[in-house]
Design a protein around this motif. Structure first.
Motif, PDB file in Angstrom:
ATOM      1  N   GLY A   1       0.798  -1.230   0.000  1.00 13.30           N
ATOM      2  CA  GLY A   1       0.000   0.000   0.000  1.00 13.30           C
ATOM      3  C   GLY A   1       0.826   1.274   0.000  1.00 13.30           C
ATOM      4  O   GLY A   1       0.280   2.369   0.105  1.00 13.30           O
ATOM      5  N   VAL A   2       2.158   1.134  -0.146  1.00 12.73           N
ATOM      6  CA  VAL A   2       3.049   2.293  -0.091  1.00 12.73           C
ATOM      7  C   VAL A   2       3.738   2.481  -1.441  1.00 12.73           C
ATOM      8  O   VAL A   2       4.278   1.514  -1.996  1.00 12.73           O
ATOM      9  N   GLN A   3       3.718   3.703  -1.961  1.00 15.40           N
ATOM     10  CA  GLN A   3       4.419   3.962  -3.223  1.00 15.40           C
ATOM     11  C   GLN A   3       5.916   4.010  -2.965  1.00 15.40           C
ATOM     12  O   GLN A   3       6.392   4.810  -2.164  1.00 15.40           O
ATOM     13  N   ILE A   4       6.648   3.137  -3.679  1.00 15.51           N
ATOM     14  CA  ILE A   4       8.090   3.010  -3.461  1.00 15.51           C
ATOM     15  C   ILE A   4       8.866   3.841  -4.480  1.00 15.51           C
ATOM     16  O   ILE A   4       9.782   4.572  -4.128  1.00 15.51           O
ATOM     17  N   THR A   5       8.543   3.650  -5.770  1.00 19.58           N
ATOM     18  CA  THR A   5       9.175   4.442  -6.832  1.00 19.58           C
ATOM     19  C   THR A   5       8.137   4.727  -7.912  1.00 19.58           C
ATOM     20  O   THR A   5       7.088   4.085  -7.972  1.00 19.58           O
TER      21      THR A   5
ATOM     22  N   LEU B   1      -4.882  -2.090  -1.112  1.00 20.18           N
ATOM     23  CA  LEU B   1      -5.459  -1.879   0.226  1.00 20.18           C
ATOM     24  C   LEU B   1      -6.970  -2.023   0.204  1.00 20.18           C
ATOM     25  O   LEU B   1      -7.568  -2.506   1.166  1.00 20.18           O
ATOM     26  N   VAL B   2      -7.603  -1.620  -0.911  1.00 22.04           N
ATOM     27  CA  VAL B   2      -9.055  -1.803  -1.049  1.00 22.04           C
ATOM     28  C   VAL B   2      -9.367  -3.296  -1.147  1.00 22.04           C
ATOM     29  O   VAL B   2     -10.275  -3.802  -0.472  1.00 22.04           O
TER      30      VAL B   2
ATOM     31  N   PRO C   1      13.459   0.761   4.396  1.00 21.04           N
ATOM     32  CA  PRO C   1      12.948   2.029   4.952  1.00 21.04           C
ATOM     33  C   PRO C   1      11.423   2.160   4.891  1.00 21.04           C
ATOM     34  O   PRO C   1      10.862   3.040   5.545  1.00 21.04           O
ATOM     35  N   PHE C   2      10.753   1.321   4.084  1.00 20.50           N
ATOM     36  CA  PHE C   2       9.305   1.444   3.887  1.00 20.50           C
ATOM     37  C   PHE C   2       8.498   0.436   4.714  1.00 20.50           C
ATOM     38  O   PHE C   2       7.276   0.496   4.738  1.00 20.50           O
ATOM     39  N   ILE C   3       9.183  -0.519   5.321  1.00 18.95           N
ATOM     40  CA  ILE C   3       8.451  -1.643   5.926  1.00 18.95           C
ATOM     41  C   ILE C   3       7.539  -1.210   7.067  1.00 18.95           C
ATOM     42  O   ILE C   3       6.391  -1.666   7.161  1.00 18.95           O
TER      43      ILE C   3
END
Ligand code: MG
Length: 163
Positions: A25-29, A77-78, A110-112
């Motif tokens: 659910g997180v934009q990485i690049t 996530l939806v 760093p995103f975990i």
């Protein structure tokens, strides 16, 4: 005694330049990401499959087919939240989730913490119930050469009280 149910999920997506990479659910690049009908979030797709499998509800393709325009570009996530509702309606409570992402780059450590927060929110669980690990493929195979990304997940479900 009612035994808990274990579930397992696996997903792969192709990677390409010019695509957005969204994981957990997180934009990485924005410049090297997954090609997919949905948002291509392999981690959340693997978790959805594990949840559905543990509940005996089939798989993600059965509930959210990639031939259905309603699911074009849809956020993982939806899908995860919708899956939680399906699992709850089937009489189960989520215990814990463990998962592994397999990719060569970029480094996602760093995103975990943010991913765990997003997943816990979508599932109405505590962050301590969610585990995300990451590894590379040591340069081997389709993941190793950067053609794709893979994720594995296992979950434990318990019967809701009174079910
Ligand atoms: Mg997928």
């Amino acid at each position: 005694m009612t035994l808990p149910k274990v579930g397992y999920g696996y997903d792969v997506h192709r990677l390409a330049a010019g695509q957005t990479l969204i994981l957990g659910g997180v934009q990485i690049t924005k410049d090297f990401g997954t090609i997919a009908h949905s948002d291509g979030d392999v981690l959340l797709h693997a978790i959805c499959d594990a949840l559905l499998g543990a509940a005996g509800l089939g798989d993600i393709g059965k509930h959210f087919p990639d031939t259905d325009e309603r699911f074009s570009g849809i956020s993982g996530l939806v899908l995860l939240h919708e899956t939680k509702i399906l699992v709850s309606n089937a009489g189960f409570e989520i215990g814990n989730i463990d998962s592994t992402l397999i990719l060569e780059r970029p480094k996602i450590a760093p995103f975990i913490a943010t991913m765990i927060h997003e997943i816990a929110s979508a599932l109405e669980k505590e962050p301590t119930d969610i585990s995300i690990k990451a590894t590379t493929s040591e340069g081997l195979g389709f993941v190793g050469v950067g053609e794709g990304i893979a994720a594995h997940a296992v979950v434990l479900l318990a019967r809701l009280e009174g079910e």
